[in-house]
Motif scaffolding. Structure first.
Motif, short mmCIF file in Angstrom:
data_model
loop_
_atom_site.label_atom_id
_atom_site.label_comp_id
_atom_site.label_asym_id
_atom_site.label_seq_id
_atom_site.Cartn_x
_atom_site.Cartn_y
_atom_site.Cartn_z
N LEU A 43 0.86 6.35 1.87
CA LEU A 43 -0.06 5.41 1.32
C LEU A 43 -0.91 6.30 -0.24
N HIS B 23 1.92 5.73 6.91
CA HIS B 23 1.36 4.77 7.41
C HIS B 23 2.68 4.58 8.51
N LYS C 231 0.51 -1.32 0.34
CA LYS C 231 -0.14 0.21 0.00
C LYS C 231 0.70 1.55 -0.14
N CYS C 232 2.55 1.20 0.34
CA CYS C 232 3.24 2.14 0.00
C CYS C 232 3.26 2.48 -1.26
#
Length: 191
Positions: free
Chosen positions: A91, A97, A66-67
């Motif tokens: 994100l 995050h 998700k990065c």
């Protein structure tokens, strides 16, 4: 079954096995040296390794899926000689995050091998929550590092700065190829 059919089946099996063996020996399909044990650097000065490292590139992995970029890790040496790692990334929706990890050196005080866990402390007695974090390449100035683990499944290239000189990065990639890594799989990290 006729003799002719049996010969066809054996010919098919033999050809398939021959083809499979050939595919695993072609350079680029599987690195030849990846069958050799991965060697970390000889030693590290752990306090000198502490501080901020920016992710330059990495192999795809499920935990950073998700990065979208702006990934970095801040390492802090604790009083009990463990290492706290604070991993950050942005994100896709722009949110920050953060993932906290605890690490410990394996072996001597200058060992380049660490075990890292992201699980809560109460689960630390379980061997499965600890992952290998090996420093496999590190420049003398502690400015550019490659980190992996024995199976070569994961690879991170980190730097003290958000940008790396192209020559230094290319030289590091060549050294990593020699260690059996498929560097063409690396994803560049937006910083």
């Amino acid at each position: 079954m006729s003799d002719r059919t049996v010969r066809r089946i054996f010919r098919y099996i033999f050809t398939s096995l021959l083809w499979a063996g050939f595919c695993f020996t072609i350079p680029g399909v599987q690195a030849v040296s990846s069958n050799l044990p991965l060697q970390p650097v000889a030693s590290i000065d752990l306090p000198r390794f502490m501080g901020t490292w920016y992710e330059i590139s990495r192999t795809p992995n499920r935990f950073q899926k998700k990065c979208a970029g702006f990934a970095r890790t801040d390492f802090h040496l604790q009083v009990d000689a463990t290492v706290q790692a604070v991993n950050r990334c942005r994100l896709r929706d722009g949110q920050l995050h953060i993932a906290l990890a605890t690490g410990r050196q394996v072996g001597a005080p200058d060992s380049p091998k660490l075990k890292v866990r992201f699980a809560p402390a109460w689960m630390s007695f379980l061997p499965a929550v600890w992952g290998d974090y090996w420093i496999i390449d590190l420049d003398e100035q502690y400015q550019l590092v490659a980190v992996s683990e024995p199976t070569r499944k994961y690879l991170w290239i980190l730097s003290r700065t958000t940008q790396v000189e192209p020559q230094a990065y290319a030289a590091l990639l060549e050294r990593l190829k020699d260690k059996g890594f498929a560097v063409e799989r690396l994803l560049m990290t937006q910083q």
